[in-house]
Design an enzyme around this catalytic site. Structure first.
Site, PDB file in Angstrom:
ATOM      1  N   ASP A  39     -14.351  -8.124  10.473  1.00  0.00           N
ATOM      2  CA  ASP A  39     -13.080  -7.819  11.154  1.00  0.00           C
ATOM      3  C   ASP A  39     -13.115  -6.386  11.702  1.00  0.00           C
ATOM      4  O   ASP A  39     -12.195  -5.594  11.478  1.00  0.00           O
ATOM      5  CB  ASP A  39     -11.929  -7.999  10.143  1.00  0.00           C
TER       6      ASP A  39
ATOM      7  N   ILE B 199       0.860  -1.183   0.000  1.00  0.00           N
ATOM      8  CA  ILE B 199       0.000   0.000   0.000  1.00  0.00           C
ATOM      9  C   ILE B 199       0.902   1.242   0.000  1.00  0.00           C
ATOM     10  O   ILE B 199       1.814   1.350   0.838  1.00  0.00           O
ATOM     11  CB  ILE B 199      -0.965  -0.008   1.201  1.00  0.00           C
TER      12      ILE B 199
HETATM   13  N1  ATP Z   1      -7.295   4.928   1.972  1.00  0.00           N
HETATM   14  C1  ATP Z   1      -6.333   4.874   2.892  1.00  0.00           C
HETATM   15  N2  ATP Z   1      -5.835   6.000   3.444  1.00  0.00           N
HETATM   16  C2  ATP Z   1      -4.855   5.952   4.365  1.00  0.00           C
HETATM   17  N3  ATP Z   1      -4.312   4.815   4.816  1.00  0.00           N
HETATM   18  C3  ATP Z   1      -4.764   3.663   4.323  1.00  0.00           C
HETATM   19  C4  ATP Z   1      -5.800   3.623   3.327  1.00  0.00           C
HETATM   20  N4  ATP Z   1      -6.050   2.347   3.026  1.00  0.00           N
HETATM   21  C5  ATP Z   1      -5.229   1.617   3.782  1.00  0.00           C
HETATM   22  N5  ATP Z   1      -4.448   2.390   4.570  1.00  0.00           N
HETATM   23  C6  ATP Z   1      -3.425   1.928   5.519  1.00  0.00           C
HETATM   24  O1  ATP Z   1      -3.145   0.575   5.247  1.00  0.00           O
HETATM   25  C7  ATP Z   1      -3.577  -0.252   6.332  1.00  0.00           C
HETATM   26  C8  ATP Z   1      -4.185  -1.544   5.801  1.00  0.00           C
HETATM   27  O2  ATP Z   1      -5.348  -1.235   5.067  1.00  0.00           O
HETATM   28  P1  ATP Z   1      -6.413  -2.348   4.673  1.00  0.00           P
HETATM   29  O3  ATP Z   1      -6.766  -3.100   5.930  1.00  0.00           O
HETATM   30  O4  ATP Z   1      -7.517  -1.730   3.926  1.00  0.00           O
HETATM   31  O5  ATP Z   1      -5.575  -3.230   3.687  1.00  0.00           O
HETATM   32  P2  ATP Z   1      -5.348  -4.765   3.563  1.00  0.00           P
HETATM   33  O6  ATP Z   1      -4.291  -5.237   4.513  1.00  0.00           O
HETATM   34  O7  ATP Z   1      -5.087  -4.987   2.111  1.00  0.00           O
HETATM   35  O8  ATP Z   1      -6.698  -5.412   4.071  1.00  0.00           O
HETATM   36  P3  ATP Z   1      -7.912  -6.088   3.336  1.00  0.00           P
HETATM   37  O9  ATP Z   1      -7.417  -7.218   2.509  1.00  0.00           O
HETATM   38  O10 ATP Z   1      -8.746  -6.541   4.485  1.00  0.00           O
HETATM   39  O11 ATP Z   1      -8.577  -5.013   2.520  1.00  0.00           O
HETATM   40  C9  ATP Z   1      -4.533   0.608   7.138  1.00  0.00           C
HETATM   41  O12 ATP Z   1      -4.563   0.235   8.501  1.00  0.00           O
HETATM   42  C10 ATP Z   1      -3.951   2.001   6.935  1.00  0.00           C
HETATM   43  O13 ATP Z   1      -2.874   2.200   7.834  1.00  0.00           O
END
Ligand code: ATP
Length: 423
Positions: free
Chosen positions: A252, A129
């Protein structure tokens, strides 16, 4: 005594008495033994059949396994009408991207609009990310966006999954309390999901920072009152109601999955599990969720639903009033089911009012039907807000050691956001 009396009444020559005594031992004792044997056999058979059924459900890692579709999950939400598309006939990544780009045409963002400077902010479950700039209108005023990137997929399935997630966001549509999809770049690798930037980061980091002497940063006041806890909670409930209206659940709910803006607008993120249930109709065995946030029915691998989110909402309230303490600090994460089976719940934190603890307790009712609905909960939160304290600020003197927190909470330290350690 009965046997002794019969023997006394018998003469030595009366052999019938002896026969009766033998009948007593020969018939009753073996009958009892056969009875016990049959009961044992039935219990063993029952355990065996139960074991077989559990195996068929192939339990997932850390106690979370696949479950049948959520109650009321419609044909539409299970991925048909919701058009999460998985074109299985494609055999190479290139041809798959060619086919799907057409379907996602409206969402495509030209890559030249994105800055080449990417700041990594997290290692997400479906790729890295990043934070970057997007140049849309005025080049002097680029917009800050977050990219979820799929850079080096290991196979076709991973690409399909990423595209499915983009379409899931599209299917969900807009809601003030959900992170918004701005667009995507999917015509070639790396694939990007472009999301609005919720710059102040996740609620858990915010809560931890409130423990420090930080006053304000980027316009965000690092103070939390009871009224603000209700304010954030109400927004989370509205996001959940929005999901429920689409026959979905989040699965979650936790402070680490809520992003906040400087005006304390809360946005629910971490929609990975909601997507999996939407696309496949069940929670895949590989999707692990920290146990301490889960309702008993989830821990017992029974069908999951929105009332499980209500349970987790109670834990979220606990997280907020303790400024990000791990739930059940005295219980090892793997013992949480046994703890709950003894009908134990967390005690009222000293900082928590009786009204708020009442709300938490209603969320933690063992029987999911007895828990309040989202609507009921929201109306109780709204009533409580009117009398809530707007002055006293929650304070916890101990600072958080993220590694220790992760161990007690039962989550991997890598899944925590970085923003707390940067401060
Ligand atoms: N739109 C956003 N703006 C700012 N920070 C973000 C954003 N999206 C994600 N993050 C950061 O990334 C972290 C992980 O985000 P998220 O849980 O959506 O991703 P993931 O690990 O791919 O999870 P999932 O597969 O459940 O969507 C968040 O806790 C935050 O710190």
């Amino acid at each position: 005594r009965g046997m002794a009396r019969i023997l006394l009444e018998c003469s030595l020559s009366d052999k019938l008495c002896v026969v009766r005594e033998q009948q007593y031992e020969i018939i009753i004792i073996p009958t009892i033994l056969v009875g016990i044997f049959l009961i044992l056999l039935a219990v063993i058979l029952w355990l065996f059949i139960r074991g077989q059924r559990a195996q068929q459900q192939s339990p997932g890692i850390r106690g979370i396994g696949p479950v049948p579709p959520s109650r009321g999950l419609s044909w539409e939400a299970a991925g048909h009408g919701g058009s999460v598309f998985v074109p299985l006939k494609e055999t190479s990544v290139e041809s798959l991207l060619r086919t799907t780009t057409h379907a996602l045409a409206k969402l495509q963002v030209p890559r030249e609009q994105l800055s080449e400077v990417l700041e990594q902010i997290h290692n997400g479950s479906c790729g890295t990310i990043y934070r970057t700039k997007m140049y849309t209108g005025d080049p002097a005023k680029p917009k800050s966006v977050v990219l979820k990137a799929l850079e080096e997929p290991t196979g076709l399935q991973e690409v399909q999954d990423f595209l499915g997630r983009v379409q899931f966001y599209q299917y969900l549509g807009k809601h003030r309390n959900l992170v918004q999809l701005e667009g995507c770049c999917t015509e070639k690798l790396p694939l990007y999901m472009v999301l609005e930037d919720v710059a102040q980061g996740d609620l858990l980091s915010f809560l931890w920072t409130c423990r420090r002497d930080v006053m304000t940063m980027d316009g965000l006041l690092y103070d939390l009152t009871e009224k603000q806890v209700y304010h954030i909670g109400r927004q989370v409930l509205m996001a959940l109601e929005f999901l429920q209206d689409k026959h979905l659940f989040h699965g979650d709910v936790a402070a680490r999955n809520i992003l906040i803006q400087s005006d304390l607008t809360a946005k629910l993120c971490g929609l990975g599990l909601a997507y999996e249930v939407h696309a496949r109709g069940a929670i895949p065995a590989t999707h692990s969720v920290p146990l301490k946030w889960l309702a008993p029915e989830r821990l017992l691998l029974r069908p999951a639903g929105i009332r499980g989110d209500v349970w987790s909402f109670g834990i979220l309230l606990y997280e907020m009033v303790t400024l990000g303490a791990p739930p059940y600090p005295e219980v090892p994460p793997t013992s949480i089911l046994q703890y709950l089976q003894r009908r134990k719940i967390m005690k009222r934190p000293s900082s928590c009012t009786h009204t708020m603890y009442g709300l938490m307790k209603s969320c933690w009712r063992w029987n999911e039907e007895s828990r309040p609905s989202l609507r009921e909960l929201r109306s109780r939160v709204e009533i409580a807000t009117r009398i809530a304290d707007d002055k006293a600020v929650f304070q916890v003197p101990e600072l958080v050691v993220p590694e220790l927190y992760a161990a007690v909470a039962g989550i991997s330290v890598d899944s925590l956001s970085y923003s707390y350690s940067i401060l």
